[in-house]
Design a protein around this motif. Structure first.
Motif, PDB file in Angstrom:
ATOM      1  N   UNK A  23      73.989  82.786  31.775  1.00 59.27           N
ATOM      2  CA  UNK A  23      74.410  83.425  32.763  1.00 59.27           C
ATOM      3  C   UNK A  23      72.897  82.736  33.678  1.00 59.27           C
ATOM      4  N   UNK A  24      73.181  82.252  34.353  1.00 62.46           N
ATOM      5  CA  UNK A  24      71.932  81.866  35.394  1.00 62.46           C
ATOM      6  C   UNK A  24      72.268  82.245  36.818  1.00 62.46           C
ATOM      7  N   UNK A  25      70.844  81.967  38.084  1.00 62.51           N
ATOM      8  CA  UNK A  25      70.731  82.333  39.823  1.00 62.51           C
ATOM      9  C   UNK A  25      69.530  81.398  40.009  1.00 62.51           C
ATOM     10  N   UNK A  26      69.683  81.281  41.100  1.00 65.78           N
ATOM     11  CA  UNK A  26      69.147  80.744  41.801  1.00 65.78           C
ATOM     12  C   UNK A  26      69.052  80.664  43.111  1.00 65.78           C
ATOM     13  N   UNK A  27      68.087  81.342  44.105  1.00 68.87           N
ATOM     14  CA  UNK A  27      68.229  82.113  45.168  1.00 68.87           C
ATOM     15  C   UNK A  27      67.146  81.075  46.660  1.00 68.87           C
ATOM     16  N   UNK A  28      67.080  82.220  46.815  1.00 72.69           N
ATOM     17  CA  UNK A  28      66.446  81.576  48.068  1.00 72.69           C
ATOM     18  C   UNK A  28      64.280  81.917  47.461  1.00 72.69           C
ATOM     19  N   UNK A  29      64.548  82.910  46.906  1.00 70.27           N
ATOM     20  CA  UNK A  29      63.382  83.146  46.064  1.00 70.27           C
ATOM     21  C   UNK A  29      63.035  83.828  45.096  1.00 70.27           C
ATOM     22  N   UNK A  30      64.288  84.245  44.253  1.00 69.81           N
ATOM     23  CA  UNK A  30      64.854  84.632  42.724  1.00 69.81           C
ATOM     24  C   UNK A  30      65.283  83.347  42.438  1.00 69.81           C
ATOM     25  N   UNK A  31      64.908  83.612  40.972  1.00 77.39           N
ATOM     26  CA  UNK A  31      65.562  82.353  39.774  1.00 77.39           C
ATOM     27  C   UNK A  31      65.973  83.455  38.624  1.00 77.39           C
ATOM     28  N   UNK A  32      66.736  82.954  37.564  1.00 76.52           N
ATOM     29  CA  UNK A  32      66.797  83.931  36.437  1.00 76.52           C
ATOM     30  C   UNK A  32      67.517  83.073  35.475  1.00 76.52           C
ATOM     31  N   UNK A  33      67.691  83.483  34.294  1.00 75.73           N
ATOM     32  CA  UNK A  33      68.896  83.078  32.962  1.00 75.73           C
ATOM     33  C   UNK A  33      68.190  83.914  32.357  1.00 75.73           C
ATOM     34  N   UNK A  34      69.826  83.828  31.771  1.00 72.20           N
ATOM     35  CA  UNK A  34      70.554  85.425  31.038  1.00 72.20           C
ATOM     36  C   UNK A  34      70.973  84.529  29.932  1.00 72.20           C
ATOM     37  N   UNK A  35      70.650  84.350  28.506  1.00 68.79           N
ATOM     38  CA  UNK A  35      72.002  84.276  27.834  1.00 68.79           C
ATOM     39  C   UNK A  35      71.963  85.358  26.690  1.00 68.79           C
ATOM     40  N   UNK A  36      73.669  85.327  26.662  1.00 67.33           N
ATOM     41  CA  UNK A  36      74.235  87.106  25.960  1.00 67.33           C
ATOM     42  C   UNK A  36      74.408  86.714  24.609  1.00 67.33           C
ATOM     43  N   UNK A  37      74.612  87.695  23.962  1.00 66.51           N
ATOM     44  CA  UNK A  37      74.468  87.255  22.082  1.00 66.51           C
ATOM     45  C   UNK A  37      75.902  89.006  22.361  1.00 66.51           C
ATOM     46  N   UNK A  38      76.199  89.151  21.170  1.00 68.20           N
ATOM     47  CA  UNK A  38      77.209  89.810  20.789  1.00 68.20           C
ATOM     48  C   UNK A  38      78.613  89.597  20.579  1.00 68.20           C
ATOM     49  N   UNK A  39      78.553  88.321  20.581  1.00 66.76           N
ATOM     50  CA  UNK A  39      80.308  87.869  20.121  1.00 66.76           C
ATOM     51  C   UNK A  39      80.906  87.105  21.368  1.00 66.76           C
ATOM     52  N   UNK A  53      73.797  92.049  39.021  1.00 66.00           N
ATOM     53  CA  UNK A  53      72.361  93.699  38.642  1.00 66.00           C
ATOM     54  C   UNK A  53      71.047  92.427  39.619  1.00 66.00           C
ATOM     55  N   UNK A  54      70.491  91.867  39.071  1.00 66.05           N
ATOM     56  CA  UNK A  54      69.185  91.497  39.459  1.00 66.05           C
ATOM     57  C   UNK A  54      68.870  90.525  40.312  1.00 66.05           C
ATOM     58  N   UNK A  55      70.196  89.593  40.375  1.00 67.86           N
ATOM     59  CA  UNK A  55      70.176  89.251  41.793  1.00 67.86           C
ATOM     60  C   UNK A  55      69.765  89.995  43.105  1.00 67.86           C
ATOM     61  N   UNK A  56      70.011  90.776  42.950  1.00 69.64           N
ATOM     62  CA  UNK A  56      69.944  91.919  43.974  1.00 69.64           C
ATOM     63  C   UNK A  56      68.884  92.258  44.261  1.00 69.64           C
ATOM     64  N   UNK A  57      67.795  91.678  43.305  1.00 62.78           N
ATOM     65  CA  UNK A  57      65.713  91.296  43.236  1.00 62.78           C
ATOM     66  C   UNK A  57      65.899  90.508  44.355  1.00 62.78           C
ATOM     67  N   UNK A  58      66.729  89.160  45.093  1.00 61.61           N
ATOM     68  CA  UNK A  58      66.201  88.370  45.986  1.00 61.61           C
ATOM     69  C   UNK A  58      66.186  88.818  47.314  1.00 61.61           C
ATOM     70  N   UNK A  59      65.123  89.361  47.191  1.00 64.71           N
ATOM     71  CA  UNK A  59      64.312  89.283  49.060  1.00 64.71           C
ATOM     72  C   UNK A  59      62.815  88.965  49.077  1.00 64.71           C
ATOM     73  N   UNK A  60      62.749  88.988  51.054  1.00 60.93           N
ATOM     74  CA  UNK A  60      61.093  88.722  50.749  1.00 60.93           C
ATOM     75  C   UNK A  60      60.539  89.956  50.336  1.00 60.93           C
ATOM     76  N   UNK A  61      59.898  89.740  49.892  1.00 57.68           N
ATOM     77  CA  UNK A  61      58.079  90.392  49.357  1.00 57.68           C
ATOM     78  C   UNK A  61      56.932  90.181  50.256  1.00 57.68           C
ATOM     79  N   UNK A  62      56.307  90.922  50.415  1.00 56.69           N
ATOM     80  CA  UNK A  62      54.848  91.217  50.784  1.00 56.69           C
ATOM     81  C   UNK A  62      53.751  90.519  50.045  1.00 56.69           C
ATOM     82  N   UNK A  63      53.838  91.194  49.034  1.00 53.71           N
ATOM     83  CA  UNK A  63      52.735  90.942  47.872  1.00 53.71           C
ATOM     84  C   UNK A  63      53.643  90.394  46.529  1.00 53.71           C
ATOM     85  N   UNK A  64      53.228  89.744  45.967  1.00 53.84           N
ATOM     86  CA  UNK A  64      53.314  89.196  44.101  1.00 53.84           C
ATOM     87  C   UNK A  64      53.619  90.886  43.134  1.00 53.84           C
TER      88      UNK A  64
END
Length: 416
Positions: A23-39, A53-64
């Protein structure tokens, strides 16, 4: 996707797998790749839950630093969701997922990573891997036990030591902050790309001035052309400026997370009084193949011992092979030399006499395969012209007796 977009996410099932567990997500500020396992029943669910769940963190942040903390919290929250899902659906026991994610904040990038998906930075013509694989073979490389080249073909190269899943309530997640600058090109990918396409080929593709979409398609094609034994997922981000400008007009989700999360079970959920934090190992086997192993010192020691045994067997096999080869060469040389010494011919000796030679009229480099066996008292110069020419060119004989008869005939001819 509009040409103005400076980010892209693509995912492909590959040529061998029956379903896409990436699975993967490319948003405004957030970019994620996940490789699942378990058959078949778990890998796609694990990566989808994590990315959703992680793409909920695609927000503007004041600092890194704030973004780094948010990423870590999102991964921990995703891990809790995976544990709860397994609690509700025991048939998914053992499922897990890698996660590599980053959030851009101005001229910095906050990163979070667990597993063997990878984060790369392409800058000034050089591609550099900035994440560290949480694999058994990487431990061996770091400890100097094997080389990077040996790690590529090691039979345990797919064994993960850290993942998100129902195996650890508090997984160790790598987080850090890096500077970025205009012209940088960032790549996140599953091992379906990095484990198949060579580093130099990836670097060549990323060096192209084409759009992220065109580059991602090129990398995907290279993986497919190489057989694509695993799912292939790619996220590319181009840094054009240091200001916050939406890199995508609309966020993109690909892979299993792009479809509705749907799975059923014939097992009735059981709610027992237990502490998920103590579930360091699955209570029942995964429903399909997995490449995760628990990160315990005892288990790591067992893997290292197993690897050392394999290395010893490999060295012994090579040693036996070399010995057998050397013995075969020596025997072949001995039999070959014996065969040459069963032949005779008549020729002129170094002293100018008619002589019987044992061997054949060839040599192996500086080694002659014949020598004077018997030398007569007859001078080659005393022979008739025709016989003299024959001796100088040598006369083959079937046996030693035949060679001696030829010498007698030549001696008689010299006296006439």
């Amino acid at each position: 996707m509009a040409p103005a977009n400076r980010a892209v996410a693509v995912s492909h099932v590959g040529k061998i797998r029956s379903n896409n567990q990436d699975s993967a997500y490319a948003g405004h500020d957030l970019f994620v790749v996940a490789d699942g396992m378990g058959g078949h029943a778990g890998g796609d669910v694990a990566s989808a839950i994590a990315v959703n769940r992680i793409r909920e963190a695609d927000k503007e942040y004041a600092t890194a630093a704030e973004a780094e903390f948010a990423l870590q919290a999102a991964l921990i929250a995703a891990n809790s969701l995976l544990t709860e899902t397994v609690f509700e659906h025991p048939e998914l026991t053992g499922m897990g997922t890698t996660v590599s994610a980053m959030v851009r904040v101005g001229d910095q990038i906050a990163l979070a990573h667990i597993g063997d998906s990878r984060i790369y930075r392409f800058r000034d013509g050089e591609l550099k891997q900035v994440s560290i694989d949480h694999t058994f073979v990487q431990r061996l490389v770091d400890s100097g036990r094997i080389t990077e080249e040996e790690a590529m073909v090691h039979p345990r190269r797919s064994v993960l030591m850290r993942v998100l899943g129902d195996v650890d309530a508090s997984p160790e997640i790598d987080t850090w902050i890096l500077d970025t600058q205009p012209g940088d090109r960032w790549l996140i990918c599953s091992d379906g790309l990095s484990g198949v396409v060579k580093h130099d080929d990836m670097q060549s593709a990323l060096a192209s001035h084409e759009s992220p979409k065109a580059v991602a398609d090129r990398l995907l094609k290279q993986s497919l052309d190489a057989g694509a034994p695993d799912n292939v997922t790619i996220v590319i981000l181009d840094i054009a400026d240091t200001g916050r400008v939406d890199t995508l007009k609309d966020p993109v989700t690909v892979g299993s997370a792009s479809a509705p999360l749907a799975f059923t079970t014939d097992v009735k959920p059981v709610r027992a009084n237990r502490l998920p934090t103590l579930r360091l190992h699955p209570v029942r086997p995964a429903t399909g193949p997995t490449h995760f192993e628990p990160q315990s010192e005892d288990y790591l020691d067992e893997l290292i011992e197993e690897d050392e045994r394999r290395a010893r067997r490999r060295r012994l096999t090579w040693l036996i092979g070399v010995i057998v080869l050397v013995v075969a060469i020596v025997l072949a040389a001995l039999f070959g030399y014996q065969w040459t010494q069963s032949h005779y011919y008549v020729g002129a000796s170094p002293s100018g006499k008619v002589a019987v030679y044992q061997g054949v009229q060839q040599s192996l480099g500086p080694i002659a395969l014949s020598h004077v066996y018997e030398e007569s008292t007859t001078d080659v110069s005393s022979l008739p012209a025709y016989d003299k020419q024959l001796v100088e060119q040598t006369i083959n004989a079937d046996t030693l007796t035949s060679a001696r008869q030829i010498v007698e005939q030549l001696t008689d001819a010299s006296k006439q």
